[in-house]
Design a protein around this motif. Structure first.
Motif, PDB file in Angstrom:
ATOM      1  N   CYS A  12      43.049  36.884   0.906  1.00 18.44           N
ATOM      2  CA  CYS A  12      43.080  36.249  -0.414  1.00 18.44           C
ATOM      3  C   CYS A  12      42.147  36.876  -1.441  1.00 18.44           C
ATOM      4  O   CYS A  12      42.415  36.771  -2.632  1.00 18.44           O
ATOM      5  CB  CYS A  12      42.749  34.768  -0.264  1.00 18.44           C
ATOM      6  SG  CYS A  12      44.003  33.863   0.667  1.00 18.44           S
ATOM      7  N   CYS A  37      48.854  33.217  -3.033  1.00 21.31           N
ATOM      8  CA  CYS A  37      48.496  32.364  -4.173  1.00 21.31           C
ATOM      9  C   CYS A  37      48.149  33.231  -5.370  1.00 21.31           C
ATOM     10  O   CYS A  37      47.518  34.272  -5.223  1.00 21.31           O
ATOM     11  CB  CYS A  37      47.291  31.496  -3.839  1.00 21.31           C
ATOM     12  SG  CYS A  37      47.592  30.332  -2.531  1.00 21.31           S
ATOM     13  N   VAL A  38      48.539  32.772  -6.560  1.00 18.57           N
ATOM     14  CA  VAL A  38      48.131  33.459  -7.773  1.00 18.57           C
ATOM     15  C   VAL A  38      46.632  33.240  -7.973  1.00 18.57           C
ATOM     16  O   VAL A  38      45.894  34.172  -8.281  1.00 18.57           O
ATOM     17  CB  VAL A  38      48.944  32.961  -8.988  1.00 18.57           C
ATOM     18  CG1 VAL A  38      48.446  33.594 -10.279  1.00 18.57           C
ATOM     19  CG2 VAL A  38      50.429  33.271  -8.790  1.00 18.57           C
ATOM     20  N   GLU A  39      46.167  31.982  -7.771  1.00 18.62           N
ATOM     21  CA  GLU A  39      44.749  31.653  -7.861  1.00 18.62           C
ATOM     22  C   GLU A  39      44.395  30.700  -6.730  1.00 18.62           C
ATOM     23  O   GLU A  39      45.126  29.741  -6.473  1.00 18.62           O
ATOM     24  CB  GLU A  39      44.415  30.933  -9.168  1.00 18.62           C
ATOM     25  CG  GLU A  39      44.532  31.756 -10.407  1.00 18.62           C
ATOM     26  CD  GLU A  39      44.145  30.954 -11.652  1.00 18.62           C
ATOM     27  OE1 GLU A  39      43.296  30.036 -11.566  1.00 18.62           O
ATOM     28  OE2 GLU A  39      44.714  31.241 -12.700  1.00 18.62           O
ATOM     29  N   MET A  40      43.270  30.965  -6.056  1.00 19.60           N
ATOM     30  CA  MET A  40      42.814  30.067  -5.001  1.00 19.60           C
ATOM     31  C   MET A  40      41.293  30.050  -4.965  1.00 19.60           C
ATOM     32  O   MET A  40      40.655  31.099  -4.955  1.00 19.60           O
ATOM     33  CB  MET A  40      43.346  30.494  -3.636  1.00 19.60           C
ATOM     34  CG  MET A  40      43.002  29.498  -2.534  1.00 19.60           C
ATOM     35  SD  MET A  40      43.758  29.898  -0.961  1.00 19.60           S
ATOM     36  CE  MET A  40      42.388  30.702  -0.146  1.00 19.60           C
ATOM     37  N   SER A  41      40.733  28.859  -4.921  1.00 13.60           N
ATOM     38  CA  SER A  41      39.290  28.705  -4.830  1.00 13.60           C
ATOM     39  C   SER A  41      38.810  29.120  -3.434  1.00 13.60           C
ATOM     40  O   SER A  41      39.493  28.882  -2.439  1.00 13.60           O
ATOM     41  CB  SER A  41      38.915  27.240  -5.072  1.00 13.60           C
ATOM     42  OG  SER A  41      37.562  27.015  -4.739  1.00 13.60           O
ATOM     43  N   ALA A  58      50.902  28.490  -7.055  1.00 10.98           N
ATOM     44  CA  ALA A  58      50.401  29.052  -8.305  1.00 10.98           C
ATOM     45  C   ALA A  58      48.880  28.972  -8.301  1.00 10.98           C
ATOM     46  O   ALA A  58      48.196  29.938  -8.629  1.00 10.98           O
ATOM     47  CB  ALA A  58      50.977  28.290  -9.491  1.00 10.98           C
ATOM     48  N   LYS A  59      48.342  27.796  -7.891  1.00 13.69           N
ATOM     49  CA  LYS A  59      46.887  27.599  -7.882  1.00 13.69           C
ATOM     50  C   LYS A  59      46.532  26.535  -6.859  1.00 13.69           C
ATOM     51  O   LYS A  59      47.181  25.500  -6.781  1.00 13.69           O
ATOM     52  CB  LYS A  59      46.414  27.152  -9.268  1.00 13.69           C
ATOM     53  CG  LYS A  59      44.926  26.882  -9.370  1.00 13.69           C
ATOM     54  CD  LYS A  59      44.559  26.419 -10.781  1.00 13.69           C
ATOM     55  CE  LYS A  59      43.093  26.063 -10.895  1.00 13.69           C
ATOM     56  NZ  LYS A  59      42.248  27.207 -11.152  1.00 13.69           N
ATOM     57  N   SER A  61      43.038  24.535  -6.115  1.00 12.92           N
ATOM     58  CA  SER A  61      41.745  24.313  -6.756  1.00 12.92           C
ATOM     59  C   SER A  61      40.621  24.038  -5.766  1.00 12.92           C
ATOM     60  O   SER A  61      40.825  24.026  -4.550  1.00 12.92           O
ATOM     61  CB  SER A  61      41.876  23.146  -7.737  1.00 12.92           C
ATOM     62  OG  SER A  61      42.880  23.417  -8.693  1.00 12.92           O
ATOM     63  N   ASP A  62      39.444  23.750  -6.297  1.00 17.15           N
ATOM     64  CA  ASP A  62      38.242  23.525  -5.503  1.00 17.15           C
ATOM     65  C   ASP A  62      38.384  22.371  -4.521  1.00 17.15           C
ATOM     66  O   ASP A  62      38.976  21.334  -4.830  1.00 17.15           O
ATOM     67  CB  ASP A  62      37.043  23.228  -6.415  1.00 17.15           C
ATOM     68  CG  ASP A  62      36.591  24.426  -7.222  1.00 17.15           C
ATOM     69  OD1 ASP A  62      36.869  25.574  -6.799  1.00 17.15           O
ATOM     70  OD2 ASP A  62      35.972  24.224  -8.278  1.00 17.15           O
ATOM     71  N   VAL A  92      50.842  23.726  -8.328  1.00 20.79           N
ATOM     72  CA  VAL A  92      49.414  23.752  -8.617  1.00 20.79           C
ATOM     73  C   VAL A  92      48.818  22.551  -7.893  1.00 20.79           C
ATOM     74  O   VAL A  92      49.283  21.428  -8.064  1.00 20.79           O
ATOM     75  CB  VAL A  92      49.126  23.652 -10.132  1.00 20.79           C
ATOM     76  CG1 VAL A  92      47.645  23.425 -10.385  1.00 20.79           C
ATOM     77  CG2 VAL A  92      49.610  24.897 -10.848  1.00 20.79           C
ATOM     78  N   GLU A  95      41.963  19.595  -7.816  1.00 19.26           N
ATOM     79  CA  GLU A  95      40.697  19.552  -7.088  1.00 19.26           C
ATOM     80  C   GLU A  95      40.648  18.375  -6.117  1.00 19.26           C
ATOM     81  O   GLU A  95      41.201  17.314  -6.391  1.00 19.26           O
ATOM     82  CB  GLU A  95      39.526  19.453  -8.061  1.00 19.26           C
ATOM     83  CG  GLU A  95      39.383  20.680  -8.945  1.00 19.26           C
ATOM     84  CD  GLU A  95      38.248  20.561  -9.942  1.00 19.26           C
ATOM     85  OE1 GLU A  95      37.519  19.539  -9.936  1.00 19.26           O
ATOM     86  OE2 GLU A  95      38.094  21.502 -10.739  1.00 19.26           O
TER      87      GLU A  95
END
Length: 175
Positions: A12, A37-41, A58-59, A61-62, A92, A95
């Protein structure tokens, strides 16, 4: 030997394509785990080493916790009349979300913060923050006095065994 966490971080977050691909191959082989994932915490955690999960988000979160056999992904369709793709996009995950065993979240949906996606839930619509989602696209407000099934201070093993023994005793008493 690479641990699940090491391989997850390599796939990642590595800047090296070959390293990401190697990690992806080993995660699939050793854990039956796939992620894109496009964005991953970096604070996302997977219970049971992500066994059986297929994640394409897509995302994420925390402080999200994802348990085993979870699917997160797309459900786009091609319209043969308009010759256009529809329902594009992946989920998405907000959190502090907990996604329980076997849940499926598909499509361009938003799962709001502090939500619990219940065991075996199938979600194809947005779920508001502070909810518990269950069944097929059902949800209710989450009771704030209770913490989800996965929490940093888990019960002691002896307490879990004692509780299981009580269930066994109840079963045996019914025979």
């Amino acid at each position: 030997m690479n641990t699940f966490e090491t391989l997850l971080n390599m796939q990642c977050f590595s800047e090296i394509n070959e390293e990401r691909q190697l990690a992806a191959d080993l995660l699939q082989k050793d854990y039956n785990f796939e992620i894109n994932c496009v964005e991953m915490s970096k604070s996302v955690s997977f219970g049971h080493n992500g066994k059986g999960c297929t994640i394409s988000a897509a995302k994420i979160s925390d402080n999200v916790v994802i348990l085993q056999n979870v699917t997160i992904g797309a459900n786009q369709t091609y319209n043969n009349e308009s010759h256009q793709w529809e329902n594009l996009g992946n989920p998405v995950i907000g959190e502090n979300v907990v996604i329980a065993d076997g849940a499926k979240i598909v499509g361009p949906v938003v799962i709001g913060d502090n939500t619990i996606i219940g065991t075996g839930a199938i979600i194809t619509k947005d779920v508001p923050s502070n909810s518990i989602a269950y069944g097929v696209n059902k949800f209710k407000a989450r009771d704030p006095k209770y913490t989800p099934v996965f929490y940093k201070d888990m019960p002691a093993r002896a307490d879990i065994i004692a509780a299981c023994q009580q269930v066994i005793d109840r079963y045996m008493a019914s025979k």
